[in-house]
Design a protein around this motif. Structure first.
Motif, mmCIF file in Angstrom:
data_model
loop_
_atom_site.group_PDB
_atom_site.id
_atom_site.type_symbol
_atom_site.label_atom_id
_atom_site.label_comp_id
_atom_site.label_asym_id
_atom_site.label_seq_id
_atom_site.Cartn_x
_atom_site.Cartn_y
_atom_site.Cartn_z
ATOM 1 N N ALA A 16 -33.811 1.248 28.834
ATOM 2 C CA ALA A 16 -34.928 1.284 27.884
ATOM 3 C C ALA A 16 -34.447 1.800 26.528
ATOM 4 C CB ALA A 16 -36.038 2.180 28.417
ATOM 5 N N LYS A 17 -34.991 1.245 25.471
ATOM 6 C CA LYS A 17 -34.667 1.728 24.132
ATOM 7 C C LYS A 17 -35.350 3.079 23.907
ATOM 8 C CE LYS A 17 -32.310 -1.742 22.129
ATOM 9 N NZ LYS A 17 -32.071 -2.607 23.302
ATOM 10 N N THR A 27 -30.004 2.398 23.917
ATOM 11 C CA THR A 27 -30.685 2.672 25.174
ATOM 12 C C THR A 27 -30.599 4.146 25.543
ATOM 13 O OG1 THR A 27 -28.723 2.337 26.552
ATOM 14 C CG2 THR A 27 -30.040 0.378 25.996
ATOM 15 N N GLU A 45 -38.792 3.351 22.352
ATOM 16 C CA GLU A 45 -39.975 3.055 23.152
ATOM 17 C C GLU A 45 -40.540 4.295 23.842
ATOM 18 O OE1 GLU A 45 -38.517 0.166 25.859
ATOM 19 O OE2 GLU A 45 -38.170 -1.380 24.322
#
Length: 494
Positions: free
Chosen positions: A137-138, A96, A141
């Motif tokens: 969030a990764k 993340t 992405e």
């Protein structure tokens, strides 16, 4: 300003090669300093010495905040606040945002992790520079620009006092570059020294207070940015002068090779009409999201349009796959040569012959070794690819030579139309000039070239005609000789 880093008499030899020769460098706290030079000039080696990855040869001196470090290593360097953001960013895409920014600083005993502190540190660091990402969030992405900001936050979380950015704008659009420049100003106000390493000389002069030039491992000098211009900087870097002039629109009578009418693809571009003539170089520029790359992918069969027509030599064609495009004489050089243009672990030979394997096949469909050697030797010589042995992996080449390999791969197909998406991104000034000469040669041979770039000088001085896309529509179609850099920038940002 106080001096943060002082280096004098720094030399480094790898075997019989002098990577650095008696180089001096002084960096002040809170300054923006750019380091420029061609590939092989010694920039990377100097950065590795500053970060402690490589050791300088005896006789040199390195002092950080006045304290000398005869044996600087990565631990000392990091402890002193030196952080390097490399071009590949060195992030963990499967983790993340919060983990990438802060995990290294919140590992507890017995391998436990303080997740609450990790999230708090990540949020506080992002707030310092006005960045807002979902901490959960990764990283995979995020856009390239987003990952760049995460890498900067990671450095700040490590209490950076000197932040070295290696080609930070190579994969960014002009809009994203503007955001990064504003961020660098914030870092400067916070007293952090920022070192930019870049081949984009217009950005160097825009952002830097001082510029240090390296050539062939030696320091040419350090200059106040407001005392030099791009032409002078190019000359200092290479020892050669580069004079570019707007090309005359003398090809108006050339036959139309590619014609597009009313082309559209939902959510990406709308009502695009254009013509490409034999022997003409047409530049296409625009901001992120303008639709320029999506249009190029449609012309190469990768993103078929929803409406409109495409004609080659006056005959309508349906380009539903890239194989359709290649069969009809259309070639495409992607903006991401590392991921989409090359097979990095394969040889130069394998990459150059990839598009013409059937042509090189002999009896029983086997590749004829002599034909392959002749083919590769021709393109290595014709494009001036600097490689000691074509059997070497393409990843061992410089950025400029890698791009020449990509061009060779597609030129071997004898294209009628060549689409170049950001053809000089990440290559130095001499390599750029070589690529421009290849483009001019293709045009002289009758190839219709569509060159996409967000560098205004590139499309102005190396195209016969310039198109501007904004919000998915073509808004400008003008002869290069009838416009200027300022006019094009206004058209792009209107």
């Amino acid at each position: 300003m106080s001096t943060f880093l002082e280096m004098s008499g720094i030399s480094k030899r790898f075997g019989g090669v002098h990577a650095l020769r008696n180089v001096d460098l002084t960096l002040e706290a809170g300054e923006v300093h750019c380091l420029v030079g061609e590939n092989g000039s010694g920039k990377s080696t100097l950065i590795k010495i500053i970060s402690g990855v490589e050791a300088a040869e005896p006789g040199g001196r390195i002092a950080i905040c006045g304290k000398e470090y005869p044996n600087l290593n990565p631990v000392y360097s990091t402890h002193c606040g030196i952080q390097v953001i490399y071009q590949d960013l060195s992030l963990f895409p499967n983790l993340t945002v919060a983990e990438n920014i802060a995990m290294a600083h919140h590992l507890g005993g017995l391998h436990s992790v303080d997740w609450v502190s990790i999230r708090a540190t990540a949020k506080a660091t992002m707030a310092k520079i006005g960045v807002e990402f979902d901490p959960d969030a990764k990283v995979a992405e995020l856009s390239i620009a987003g990952r760049q900001l995460v890498a900067i936050c990671r450095a700040l979380a490590a209490d950076a006092k000197l932040l070295i950015m290696d080609e930070p704008t190579a994969s960014l659009t002009r809009h994203e570059v503007n955001t990064l420049i504003k961020l660098v100003s914030e870092l400067k106000r916070a007293g952090i020294c920022v070192v930019f390493v870049s081949h984009r000389l217009d950005e160097v002069l825009e952002i830097a207070e001082r510029v240090t030039v390296l050539r062939d491992g030696a320091k040419v000098g350090t200059f106040a940015a407001d005392t030099i211009n791009g032409r002078k900087l190019s000359q200092l870097m290479t020892g050669k002068s580069f004079e570019y002039q707007v090309q005359a629109p003398e090809l108006a009578a050339g036959p139309i090779v590619l014609e597009v009418k009313g082309l559209g693809r939902e959510g990406e571009y709308e009502d695009v009409s254009l013509q490409l003539r034999a022997g003409e170089v047409v530049g296409l520029t625009g901001l992120l999201g303008s639709g320029r790359t999506e249009l190029a992918l449609s012309l190469f069969g990768m993103k078929p349009p929803d409406r409109g027509t495409i004609a080659l030599d006056g005959r309508p064609v349906a380009l539903r796959t890239n194989a359709d495009a290649i069969d009809r004489g259309i070639a495409y050089v992607s903006e991401d040569r590392l991921a989409l243009g090359l097979i990095l672990n394969q040889s130069v030979t394998a990459n150059v012959t990839l598009t013409v394997l059937e042509r090189l096949a002999g009896a029983f469909g086997l590749i004829a070794a002599r034909a392959r050697r002749t083919h590769v030797a021709r393109w290595v010589a014709e494009l001036g690819i600097k490689v000691s042995n074509p059997a070497n992996a393409v990843k061992t080449l410089s950025g400029g030579n890698q791009q020449r390999v990509v061009l060779a791969k597609w030129m071997a197909t004898n294209p009628r139309v060549l689409i170049l998406d950001s053809p000089t991104v990440g290559v130095d000034i001499s390599a750029k000039d070589g690529i421009y000469e290849i483009i001019r040669r293709l045009a002289r041979d009758g190839v219709a070239v569509l060159m996409i770039s967000d560098e205004i000088p590139e499309v102005l001085y190396h195209s016969h005609r310039v198109l501007v896309m904004r919000e998915g529509r073509l808004t400008t179609d003008v002869a290069a000789a009838a416009t200027s850099e300022d006019a094009l920038r206004q058209a792009v940002n209107a």
